[in-house]
Design a protein around this motif. Structure first.
Motif, PDB file in Angstrom:
ATOM      1  N   ALA B  33       0.854  -1.191   0.000  1.00  0.00           N
ATOM      2  CA  ALA B  33       0.000   0.000   0.000  1.00  0.00           C
ATOM      3  C   ALA B  33       0.888   1.238   0.000  1.00  0.00           C
ATOM      4  CB  ALA B  33      -0.891  -0.009   1.229  1.00  0.00           C
ATOM      5  N   ASP B  34       0.283   2.360  -0.392  1.00  0.00           N
ATOM      6  CA  ASP B  34       1.024   3.609  -0.367  1.00  0.00           C
ATOM      7  C   ASP B  34       1.391   3.918   1.089  1.00  0.00           C
ATOM      8  OD1 ASP B  34       2.151   5.884  -1.371  1.00  0.00           O
ATOM      9  OD2 ASP B  34       0.291   7.061  -1.218  1.00  0.00           O
ATOM     10  N   GLY B  35       2.678   4.115   1.365  1.00  0.00           N
ATOM     11  CA  GLY B  35       3.096   4.328   2.754  1.00  0.00           C
ATOM     12  C   GLY B  35       2.953   3.086   3.602  1.00  0.00           C
ATOM     13  N   GLY B  36       2.943   1.941   2.971  1.00  0.00           N
ATOM     14  CA  GLY B  36       2.758   0.691   3.710  1.00  0.00           C
ATOM     15  C   GLY B  36       4.020   0.275   4.435  1.00  0.00           C
ATOM     16  N   LEU B  37       3.857  -0.721   5.291  1.00  0.00           N
ATOM     17  CA  LEU B  37       4.981  -1.145   6.115  1.00  0.00           C
ATOM     18  C   LEU B  37       5.966  -2.001   5.323  1.00  0.00           C
ATOM     19  CD1 LEU B  37       4.084  -4.283   6.590  1.00  0.00           C
ATOM     20  CD2 LEU B  37       2.696  -3.282   8.396  1.00  0.00           C
ATOM     21  N   ILE B  38       7.111  -2.236   5.927  1.00  0.00           N
ATOM     22  CA  ILE B  38       8.137  -3.093   5.339  1.00  0.00           C
ATOM     23  C   ILE B  38       7.992  -4.447   6.024  1.00  0.00           C
ATOM     24  CG2 ILE B  38      10.625  -3.422   5.085  1.00  0.00           C
ATOM     25  CD1 ILE B  38      10.761  -0.267   5.607  1.00  0.00           C
ATOM     26  N   PHE B  44       5.028  -9.657  11.284  1.00  0.00           N
ATOM     27  CA  PHE B  44       5.380  -8.311  11.721  1.00  0.00           C
ATOM     28  C   PHE B  44       5.926  -7.513  10.549  1.00  0.00           C
ATOM     29  CE2 PHE B  44       5.892 -10.733  15.711  1.00  0.00           C
ATOM     30  CZ  PHE B  44       5.040  -9.988  16.517  1.00  0.00           C
ATOM     31  N   GLY B  45       5.758  -6.196  10.652  1.00  0.00           N
ATOM     32  CA  GLY B  45       6.323  -5.308   9.634  1.00  0.00           C
ATOM     33  C   GLY B  45       6.889  -4.070  10.293  1.00  0.00           C
ATOM     34  N   LEU B  46       7.815  -3.422   9.595  1.00  0.00           N
ATOM     35  CA  LEU B  46       8.508  -2.268  10.146  1.00  0.00           C
ATOM     36  C   LEU B  46       7.859  -0.977   9.651  1.00  0.00           C
ATOM     37  CD1 LEU B  46      11.062  -1.829  11.883  1.00  0.00           C
ATOM     38  CD2 LEU B  46      12.386  -1.709   9.754  1.00  0.00           C
ATOM     39  N   HIS B  47       7.801   0.016  10.526  1.00  0.00           N
ATOM     40  CA  HIS B  47       7.292   1.330  10.124  1.00  0.00           C
ATOM     41  C   HIS B  47       8.110   1.843   8.927  1.00  0.00           C
ATOM     42  CE1 HIS B  47       6.233   5.556  10.186  1.00  0.00           C
ATOM     43  NE2 HIS B  47       5.299   5.304  11.098  1.00  0.00           N
ATOM     44  N   PRO B  48       7.433   2.370   7.890  1.00  0.00           N
ATOM     45  CA  PRO B  48       8.170   2.765   6.690  1.00  0.00           C
ATOM     46  C   PRO B  48       9.221   3.852   6.935  1.00  0.00           C
ATOM     47  CG  PRO B  48       5.879   3.521   6.588  1.00  0.00           C
ATOM     48  CD  PRO B  48       5.991   2.569   7.738  1.00  0.00           C
ATOM     49  N   LEU B 241       4.771  10.634  14.753  1.00  0.00           N
ATOM     50  CA  LEU B 241       5.633   9.504  15.099  1.00  0.00           C
ATOM     51  C   LEU B 241       6.646   9.250  13.977  1.00  0.00           C
ATOM     52  CD1 LEU B 241       6.374   7.120  16.952  1.00  0.00           C
ATOM     53  CD2 LEU B 241       4.676   5.749  15.736  1.00  0.00           C
ATOM     54  N   ALA B 242       6.160   9.277  12.748  1.00  0.00           N
ATOM     55  CA  ALA B 242       7.049   9.057  11.609  1.00  0.00           C
ATOM     56  C   ALA B 242       8.178  10.094  11.591  1.00  0.00           C
ATOM     57  CB  ALA B 242       6.253   9.117  10.303  1.00  0.00           C
ATOM     58  N   GLY B 243       7.809  11.329  11.916  1.00  0.00           N
ATOM     59  CA  GLY B 243       8.792  12.410  11.920  1.00  0.00           C
ATOM     60  C   GLY B 243       9.886  12.212  12.959  1.00  0.00           C
ATOM     61  N   HIS B 244       9.552  11.511  14.026  1.00  0.00           N
ATOM     62  CA  HIS B 244      10.572  11.213  15.035  1.00  0.00           C
ATOM     63  C   HIS B 244      11.353   9.945  14.704  1.00  0.00           C
ATOM     64  CE1 HIS B 244       8.496  14.207  17.509  1.00  0.00           C
ATOM     65  NE2 HIS B 244       9.595  14.234  18.220  1.00  0.00           N
ATOM     66  N   LEU B 245      10.662   8.981  14.091  1.00  0.00           N
ATOM     67  CA  LEU B 245      11.341   7.713  13.787  1.00  0.00           C
ATOM     68  C   LEU B 245      12.379   7.891  12.680  1.00  0.00           C
ATOM     69  CD1 LEU B 245       8.427   5.097  13.876  1.00  0.00           C
ATOM     70  CD2 LEU B 245      10.338   5.285  15.492  1.00  0.00           C
TER      71      LEU B 245
END
Lengths: 557, 369
Positions: B33-38, B44-48, B241-245
């Motif tokens: 998906a667009d912006g989907g996880l890895i 389990f998947g990792l935050h993009p 959260l993404a901005g911090h990760l």
């Protein structure tokens, strides 16, 4: 070693100057010596009786933004940024760089609000004669900490301190607690402005459910303390009681059109829909809606949970905004609150590990006076424990106390505060820059470390040898040739990193008058240990003031 | 990571429909998906935003321990973080931090730069008997100070010759500064012309990597990162959260690279006070929860695997019916690092974590022997 009567009187005078205030300024020692330390304590407990020099009042009044209402601040400093952002977004088709560029100058203009807050605080801490009032303002701000780097608190932190804290520092704790609970700066910081009863008429978009943040910290940090006898169920009950307490927004309860979750961060960008005047640029409010309260507080009944709640064993009947007042009454009169506040006060004023008997005695005084802060302070400051010489000099100064006390001791006039708040930032205590709601610690373990000693002594050296640009004009013009300088942020949004303080003379010549070491020693009552005294004497003249300010005695209060 | 990072959005249980049900607006989209996880392992998947760490996962030097945390039930950040750092959940009277106790458990004398903290104050985790050096964050770390001038130093030496705590801090600071400044300035001259990275965190991790590479006496380093307390507008693939990760992932990837050969002998742990609620709240955020995910990275790590015993997200398996449960005590993976990487005996580990729970076996094999 037996002290002479004269030494013991000297130490007692220094003790009250160090604890009720931020240490002696030139002339203070003599003045307190003449009036006696006991009378000084009584005088400081009644700040209204102490005259403020006219020119200090005048200079504080020149800081316009700390006297504005939250709504006026929003209109003048935040709305133009949001409008410019919106226009740039429309024109550029959402190009991030273009949007950033379009708001850059406005964002730099906005920085004056935080700079004025920082300077108004420091000016009064350094020069103000009502020292206990200044100490208590810093103490209560820290107790009810908010972070100026979070969204709208960038424009509201100064006015939060000025109106919700400063007038109430020695009155009833309940009054202070109420002023905080109604201030938009706190409701924004701890997210209560979004706290909404699930399923209520106004529950929509970003206002769709319970947010526990403020309810939890209100009990854990502001009142009962972490072991104050509340449960997770009480946190949830209090969150329900506080639903709807927030900021003004469009009438009709539906909020604005900016409701895409996640679209707006915590930086205030999503506020456009919630202030009515943001949606209707011509009018400040919707026709028929209630006028906007300039205080920035609003209770939205449509998002409130009107059911009855069981809170800390009390039945609180659904009644709207009155429920919150009832809950604050319960919290302010609790014995756990009395104990929690008493511990914190005794830890600040007496010792890192304060005597238990004193804590319990002042907690009793709190309960007996219905939470009157002045009475609690009086009991503590006239107690045998407070006067016990074993606690003299027992507190390691925080970076704020160290920097302020250094400047007070030298008596140098300040036009440029940046080297002072920059130093506090390097030392890990940026003013208004504590991100977490627990505020800064005031204990030695929190602040004594190897790196901090290097920075403190570097600051002492720079100040003591006249190498800080304290008398330079701050930002309007460069000391060298009059070129405009852009104002840097007083409080960084990310809490640190980009500090630019040089402790060495720059290319622009003299910046301050170097303090005279003999006068400095006299200001401090010549209270040095034999080893400090001999080290100072053995040093070249230009290093004597740095050594006095950097001495082990002066690290403590 | 102070403030409790939302572990369920860091290492996402995308194989659980309950995850998507609980988070209508902040769930991380499925892979593709667009912006989907890895995807990590099919469950389990990792935050993009952590894409910079994908290569470490693939080369087997990055692992996670899920449903991990402190058994203490507190939802107070300050208590929870205190327990994580003291290493004694539920016991408030512990004076020192577990990382300092670990240093102290190593026999021999301890040099001034054996433990390094990045930041202006000493964290609880490093407080204790063993000496700890700290350097400023950002460019301030490399700026000359008046204290670097010998005549000034000599004058202050006379003031701080005693054996009190302030004098000791002074002498540790002086020695560490001398040593670290000489490493940093030497390195600056020959490296990148002194241009610091634009990213604050990468800038600090690069400096740390340079110091570790040049000063072999540095054994442990610590850094705190705040800003994880996402009660509102947490966001999903993008947002708060993404901005911090993102800078964290970039900084760690850069650290791995800059460490060079030292990476083979380094273990990096990323720990947070507690997790967050499984359900998103009414404001597009999450409130204080319980179980979380621990990140374990470095050459000695047998990575490419999510360790731990996954409790599931059904209502019955949640902690107090709202949060991810904890099946692995946070001390267990740390003990594995101490045992297999630092060669600690069980008795030494007991000194670091007195009263630690018995091993569950959940992280067996995490560190190569």
């Amino acid at each position: 070693m037996v002290e002479s009567a004269e030494e013991s009187k000297r130490d007692r005078i220094l003790h009250v100057l160090n604890r009720l205030g931020f240490g002696p300024r030139p002339g203070d020692f003599e003045r307190v010596s003449a009036m006696g330390p006991e009378r000084y304590v009584q005088e400081q407990l009644h700040p209204e009786s102490i005259a403020i020099p006219g020119d200090l009042t005048e200079r504080v009044n020149q800081y316009r933004t700390i006297h504005m209402s939250p709504i006026a601040l929003f209109v003048e400093y935040q709305r133009p940024i949001m409008e410019a952002r919106r226009d740039a977004r429309a024109e550029s088709g959402g190009d991030k760089v273009a949007i950033k560029d379009a708001t850059k100058d406005l964002r730099i203009q906005q920085r004056i609000v935080m700079r004025e807050a920082v300077e108004a605080r420091m000016m009064r801490a350094i020069e103000g004669p009502r020292q206990l009032q200044e100490v208590m303002t810093a103490f209560w701000f820290n107790h009810f900490n908010i972070f100026a780097g979070k969204g709208l608190d960038n424009i509201w932190t100064g006015v939060f301190e000025e109106t919700a804290i400063r007038p109430h520092t020695m009155g009833k704790f309940r009054t202070l607690l109420g002023a905080i609970a109604h201030h938009p700066a706190m409701l924004f910081y701890l997210d209560n402005w979004q706290n909404t009863a699930p399923g209520s008429a106004g529950s929509k978009g970003k206002f769709e459910g319970i947010n526990e943040n403020y309810a939890r910290e209100l009990m854990e940090l502001h009142t009962l303390g972490v072991n104050g006898g509340y449960s997770q169920a009480d946190v949830i009950a209090l969150a329900h009681i506080l639903t709807g307490s927030g900021l003004p927004r469009g009438g009709g309860g539906g909020g604005g059109g900016h409701r895409r979750p996640g679209a707006a961060g915590m930086q205030g960008a999503g506020m456009a829909g919630f202030f009515p005047f943001m949606r209707r640029r011509q009018n400040f409010r919707r026709p028929g809606a209630a006028p906007v309260d300039p205080s920035g507080f609003n209770f939205d009944a449509q998002r409130h949970d009107f059911s009855s709640k069981n809170f800390l064993g009390h039945e609180i009947e659904g009644g709207g905004i009155a429920e919150g007042e009832h809950a604050l009454d319960i919290l302010a009169t609790s014995a756990a609150t009395a104990k929690h506040l008493s511990f914190k006060l005794a830890q600040y004023f007496v010792a890192d590990d304060p005597p238990k008997a004193l804590v319990s005695r002042i907690a009793d005084r709190y309960l007996a006076t219905d939470g009157e802060i002045r009475a609690v302070l009086e009991t503590m400051l006239t107690s045998a424990e407070f006067r016990d010489p074993r606690y003299y000099g027992a507190k390691f100064k925080t970076p704020y106390e160290y920097v302020v006390s250094c400047v007070r001791a030298t008596g140098v006039p300040i036009r440029n505060y940046r080297p002072l708040y920059g130093t506090m930032q390097i030392l890990g205590m940026p003013l208004y820059g504590c991100q977490t709601p627990n505020g800064y610690a005031n204990t030695q373990d929190a602040w004594l470390n190897p790196g901090a000693m290097m920075t403190r002594l570097s600051f002492a050296t720079a100040l003591g040898s006249g190498n800080l640009p304290l008398e330079n004009p701050p930002f309007e013009e460069d000391a060298g040739g009059g070129a405009m300088r852009r104002e840097p942020a007083a409080v960084p949004r990310n809490g640190g990193g980009k500090v630019n303080i040089k402790f060495d003379t720059g290319p622009h010549g003299p910046k301050m008058t170097p303090p005279d070491p003999a006068q400095l020693a006299a200001t401090l009552g010549d209270y040095f240990s034999p080893s400090t005294a001999s080290a100072v004497e053995a040093s070249p003249t230009q290093l004597r003031a740095p050594l006095i300010l950097g001495s082990p005695e002066f690290m403590k209060r | 990571m102070g403030g409790a990072v939302d572990g369920l959005n860091v290492v996402v249980p995308h194989g659980e429909p309950a995850y998507y049900d609980a988070r209508p607006t902040i769930a991380i989209g499925r892979m593709g998906a667009d912006g989907g996880l890895i995807d990590l392992d099919g469950h389990f998947g990792l935050h993009p935003a952590l894409a910079p760490l994908e290569s470490q996962w693939r080369d087997g030097t990055l692992a996670f321990v899920h449903a991990c945390g402190s058994p203490d039930p507190t939802r107070s950040h300050f208590d929870a973080q205190d327990f994580m750092e003291s290493g004694t959940p539920g016991i408030k009277s512990t004076q020192d931090g577990w990382l300092n106790r670990a240093l102290a458990a190593i026999p021999g004398t301890h040099g001034p730069t054996e433990a390094l903290s990045l930041g202006p104050t000493l964290p609880r985790i490093l407080s204790g008997k063993a000496p700890v050096a700290n350097i400023a964050l950002g460019r301030a770390a490399e700026r000359p100070m008046p204290m670097d001038r010998p005549v000034i130093e000599a004058a202050f030496d006379r003031l701080y010759a005693g054996n009190d705590s302030i004098s000791r801090a002074y002498r540790d600071g002086r020695e560490a500064r001398m040593r670290l400044m000489s490493e940093l300035t030497q390195d600056m001259a020959q490296a990148n012309g002194g241009a610091p990275s634009p990213q604050g965190f990468s800038d600090d991790t690069d400096r740390l990597a340079r110091l570790i590479g040049r000063d072999p006496t540095i054994r442990v380093a610590f850094m705190a990162l705040g800003g994880w307390d996402t009660h509102v507008s947490e966001g999903a693939a993008n947002g708060q959260l993404a901005g911090h990760l993102k800078p964290l992932g970039e900084g760690l990837a850069s650290l791995a690279k800059q460490l060079g050969p030292s990476y083979q002998d380094t273990v990096i742990l990323v720990i947070s006070d507690f997790g967050r609620t499984m359900h998103e709240n009414g404001n597009g955020g999450t409130d204080h929860g319980h179980g979380n995910v621990m990140w374990v990275m470095g050459g000695p790590v047998k990575g490419g695997k999510v360790y731990g015993k996954w409790p599931g997200l059904s209502p019955g398996s949640l902690y107090q019916e709202r949060d991810l449960a904890i099946t692995t005590d946070f001390r267990e993976p740390i003990a594995a690092v101490l045992r297999s990487h630092m060669q600690f005996s069980d008795a030494q580990i007991d000194r670091v974590f007195p009263g630690r729970p018995r091993s569950t076996g959940n992280v067996d094999g995490l560190i190569k022997v």
